[in-house]
Design a protein around this motif. Structure first.
Motif, PDB file in Angstrom:
ATOM      1  N   LYS A 152       0.840  -1.205   0.000  1.00  0.00           N
ATOM      2  CA  LYS A 152       0.000   0.000   0.000  1.00  0.00           C
ATOM      3  C   LYS A 152       0.873   1.252   0.000  1.00  0.00           C
ATOM      4  N   GLY A 153       2.013   1.169   0.706  1.00  0.00           N
ATOM      5  CA  GLY A 153       2.945   2.295   0.722  1.00  0.00           C
ATOM      6  C   GLY A 153       3.494   2.568  -0.668  1.00  0.00           C
ATOM      7  N   ALA A 154       3.883   1.501  -1.374  1.00  0.00           N
ATOM      8  CA  ALA A 154       4.393   1.637  -2.740  1.00  0.00           C
ATOM      9  C   ALA A 154       3.323   2.228  -3.654  1.00  0.00           C
ATOM     10  N   GLU A 155       2.097   1.759  -3.467  1.00  0.00           N
ATOM     11  CA  GLU A 155       0.970   2.244  -4.276  1.00  0.00           C
ATOM     12  C   GLU A 155       0.750   3.740  -4.053  1.00  0.00           C
ATOM     13  N   GLU A 156       0.799   4.163  -2.781  1.00  0.00           N
ATOM     14  CA  GLU A 156       0.581   5.585  -2.471  1.00  0.00           C
ATOM     15  C   GLU A 156       1.720   6.461  -2.997  1.00  0.00           C
ATOM     16  N   LEU A 157       2.916   5.889  -3.086  1.00  0.00           N
ATOM     17  CA  LEU A 157       4.060   6.626  -3.625  1.00  0.00           C
ATOM     18  C   LEU A 157       4.120   6.562  -5.149  1.00  0.00           C
ATOM     19  N   ASN A 158       3.259   5.702  -5.722  1.00  0.00           N
ATOM     20  CA  ASN A 158       3.208   5.495  -7.179  1.00  0.00           C
ATOM     21  C   ASN A 158       4.527   4.932  -7.717  1.00  0.00           C
ATOM     22  N   VAL A 159       5.055   3.942  -7.017  1.00  0.00           N
ATOM     23  CA  VAL A 159       6.261   3.239  -7.465  1.00  0.00           C
ATOM     24  C   VAL A 159       5.991   1.732  -7.446  1.00  0.00           C
ATOM     25  N   LEU A 160       6.788   0.974  -8.162  1.00  0.00           N
ATOM     26  CA  LEU A 160       6.655  -0.479  -8.175  1.00  0.00           C
ATOM     27  C   LEU A 160       7.322  -1.078  -6.943  1.00  0.00           C
ATOM     28  N   PRO A 161       6.827  -2.224  -6.430  1.00  0.00           N
ATOM     29  CA  PRO A 161       7.455  -2.871  -5.274  1.00  0.00           C
ATOM     30  C   PRO A 161       8.951  -3.109  -5.468  1.00  0.00           C
ATOM     31  N   GLY A 162       9.355  -3.490  -6.688  1.00  0.00           N
ATOM     32  CA  GLY A 162      10.759  -3.762  -6.967  1.00  0.00           C
ATOM     33  C   GLY A 162      11.655  -2.535  -6.926  1.00  0.00           C
ATOM     34  N   GLU A 163      11.032  -1.348  -6.844  1.00  0.00           N
ATOM     35  CA  GLU A 163      11.788  -0.087  -6.771  1.00  0.00           C
ATOM     36  C   GLU A 163      11.902   0.418  -5.336  1.00  0.00           C
ATOM     37  N   CYS A 164      11.461  -0.424  -4.376  1.00  0.00           N
ATOM     38  CA  CYS A 164      11.420  -0.013  -2.969  1.00  0.00           C
ATOM     39  C   CYS A 164      12.429  -0.761  -2.098  1.00  0.00           C
ATOM     40  N   VAL A 165      12.911  -0.060  -1.075  1.00  0.00           N
ATOM     41  CA  VAL A 165      13.720  -0.681  -0.022  1.00  0.00           C
ATOM     42  C   VAL A 165      12.998  -0.450   1.298  1.00  0.00           C
ATOM     43  N   VAL A 166      12.814  -1.521   2.048  1.00  0.00           N
ATOM     44  CA  VAL A 166      12.131  -1.459   3.338  1.00  0.00           C
ATOM     45  C   VAL A 166      13.162  -1.518   4.463  1.00  0.00           C
ATOM     46  N   PHE A 167      12.942  -0.719   5.508  1.00  0.00           N
ATOM     47  CA  PHE A 167      13.793  -0.738   6.702  1.00  0.00           C
ATOM     48  C   PHE A 167      12.972  -1.285   7.861  1.00  0.00           C
ATOM     49  N   GLU A 168      13.410  -2.408   8.406  1.00  0.00           N
ATOM     50  CA  GLU A 168      12.634  -3.149   9.411  1.00  0.00           C
ATOM     51  C   GLU A 168      13.522  -3.686  10.534  1.00  0.00           C
ATOM     52  N   ASP A 169      12.964  -3.742  11.751  1.00  0.00           N
ATOM     53  CA  ASP A 169      13.723  -4.299  12.880  1.00  0.00           C
ATOM     54  C   ASP A 169      13.170  -5.634  13.362  1.00  0.00           C
ATOM     55  N   ALA A 170      12.063  -6.091  12.767  1.00  0.00           N
ATOM     56  CA  ALA A 170      11.442  -7.341  13.204  1.00  0.00           C
ATOM     57  C   ALA A 170      11.469  -8.386  12.089  1.00  0.00           C
ATOM     58  N   GLU A 171      11.614  -9.632  12.471  1.00  0.00           N
ATOM     59  CA  GLU A 171      11.670 -10.730  11.497  1.00  0.00           C
ATOM     60  C   GLU A 171      10.415 -10.764  10.623  1.00  0.00           C
ATOM     61  N   ALA A 172       9.254 -10.561  11.252  1.00  0.00           N
ATOM     62  CA  ALA A 172       7.988 -10.573  10.500  1.00  0.00           C
ATOM     63  C   ALA A 172       7.960  -9.449   9.469  1.00  0.00           C
ATOM     64  N   GLY A 173       8.595  -8.329   9.803  1.00  0.00           N
ATOM     65  CA  GLY A 173       8.651  -7.194   8.885  1.00  0.00           C
ATOM     66  C   GLY A 173       9.553  -7.467   7.697  1.00  0.00           C
ATOM     67  N   VAL A 174      10.685  -8.124   7.962  1.00  0.00           N
ATOM     68  CA  VAL A 174      11.597  -8.512   6.878  1.00  0.00           C
ATOM     69  C   VAL A 174      10.877  -9.466   5.931  1.00  0.00           C
ATOM     70  N   GLU A 175      10.169 -10.438   6.496  1.00  0.00           N
ATOM     71  CA  GLU A 175       9.430 -11.407   5.684  1.00  0.00           C
ATOM     72  C   GLU A 175       8.346 -10.709   4.850  1.00  0.00           C
TER      73      GLU A 175
END
Length: 214
Positions: A152-175
């Motif tokens: 949903k974040g990628a959609e709101e930014l109008n970018v493709l998922p493959g163009e995104c980098v996520v920063f996460e501190d939890a295993e579930a978030g990385v997954e």
């Protein structure tokens, strides 16, 4: 090519974990049992209702759903009373500097957090205007490791998922990031976040050059 960065909030930009712990501990005491920091580890990256279930399991307490809803609200009231006192000096080291560098390099920025209190925290930290999109617990229904919050974040930014980098501190978030087809930088230790493309101890170790090499 990387066009956007999506950040989890707790443990990445600010450490609200201690406020959650104090709030859960207060609730446990009201229910007549002790809740320790070790117990609290089981709640990391878990939704509020699931966290409550774990808490009740620790206290060996069973109750109806309606009562659970009341307790979850009470815990959130405790938590909100703490976070409304937060100040900008509680932003984790390097977060502001890294976000500023991303902005200077025309990288879009979104928040992807399960927290329903994300806007309150961003406002208190004076960070709201830095984000091009904020996707929080009021906009999504599925918890991580489901990738809904990041997609949903990628959609709101109008970018493709493959163009995104996520920063996460939890295993579930990385997954969740990987399930969404995104690159991921883990904030923590490789033994927990080893599935991420890169693991750093905090945003103070990040810069645009490192990001570009992902």
């Amino acid at each position: 090519m990387i066009k956007a960065c999506l950040f989890d909030l707790d443990g990445v930009i600010v450490d609200t974990a201690r406020y959650h712990f104090i709030a859960w501990k207060a609730l446990a005491e009201e229910l007549g049992f002790e809740f320790t920091e070790k117990d609290n580890e089981r709640l990391k990256g878990v939704s509020r209702m699931r966290s409550l279930d774990i808490l009740l399991e620790i206290g060996n307490i069973e109750m109806e759903q309606e009562k659970k809803e009341e307790l979850a609200t009470r815990k959130n009231d405790h938590y909100r009373s703490f976070i409304t006192q937060m100040k900008p000096d509680e932003i984790l080291p390097g977060a502001t500097e890294f976000i500023k560098e991303l902005k200077e390099n025309n990288i879009k920025i979104a928040l992807g957090s399960a927290s329903k209190n994300a806007m309150t925290i961003l406002d208190r930290l004076q960070l709201t205007d830095w984000f091009d999109a904020v996707v929080d617990g009021t906009k999504v229904s599925k918890a991580k490791p489901d990738p809904e919050v990041f997609l949903k974040g990628a959609e709101e930014l109008n970018v493709l998922p493959g163009e995104c980098v996520v920063f996460e501190d939890a295993e579930a978030g990385v997954e969740a990031a990987l399930a969404g087809g995104m690159k991921c930088v883990g904030i923590g230790t490789p033994d927990v976040l080893g599935k991420a493309h890169l693991v750093v101890s905090g945003l103070h170790e990040m810069n645009f050059d490192k990001l570009s090499k992902l």
